[in-house]
Design a protein around this motif. Structure first.
Motif: not given
Length: 170
Positions: A29, A32, A34, A103
């Motif tokens: 995360a 990515a 996030r 994801l």
């Protein structure tokens, strides 16, 4: 059982924390975009503490005490006697598969209400495929809790179950 457990947790604590119970998932995360580095670090601490607490609770229930808590390993530590190379390959590849699903189903174009089911089914299939290889980690916290309490070979091999899932997650 692992798959059903993650489905229950996804719907139970997902609204609170995103159901980040796995440092590899938190790393994915973060990579990515996030999750912030600060949040990832805080989640890692909570995940490790939760895994140790979970292993301790299991040791109090199990008639074997701190033995047989589901520690991961290779060679003699592998349920099927698989070697270290197989452990590396399995943990990297299947952690990557796991975080790709997570994801994908939790992203903007994800499947919302069905995300927990997809994640749970994926984890169940990963266990069906790999339980004999390493006992299946794909989660450094899940490996650390039992290894810490069991000690010995489990603790000496736990490093691979931090490094390989991190590679797969990244």
């Amino acid at each position: 059982a692992f798959g059903f457990a993650i489905v229950a947790m996804a719907y139970g604590i997902g609204p609170v924390s995103g159901c980040h119970v796995n440092p590899a998932v938190s790393l994915a995360a973060f990579v990515a975009g996030r999750m912030s580095a600060k949040d990832m670090g805080l989640y890692w601490v909570a995940q490790i503490l939760g895994a140790v607490a979970g292993a301790f609770i299991l040791s109090q229930i199990a008639q074997t005490g701190t033995a047989n808590l589901g520690a991961n390993g290779w060679d003699a530590g592998s349920p099927g006697g698989y070697g270290q190379t197989a452990a590396w390959v399995f943990e990297i590849v299947f952690t990557a598969i796991f975080v790709i699903v997570i994801l994908g189903v939790t992203g903007a174009k994800g499947h919302g209400a069905f995300a927990g089911v997809a994640i749970g089914i994926t984890l169940a299939v990963i266990h069906i495929v790999g339980i004999q290889v390493t006992g299946v980690s794909v989660n450094p916290a899940r490996s650390f809790g039992p290894a810490l309490l069991q000690g010995g070979q489990a603790l000496s091999q736990v490093w691979l179950f931090f490094v390989a899932p991190a590679i797969g997650a990244a």
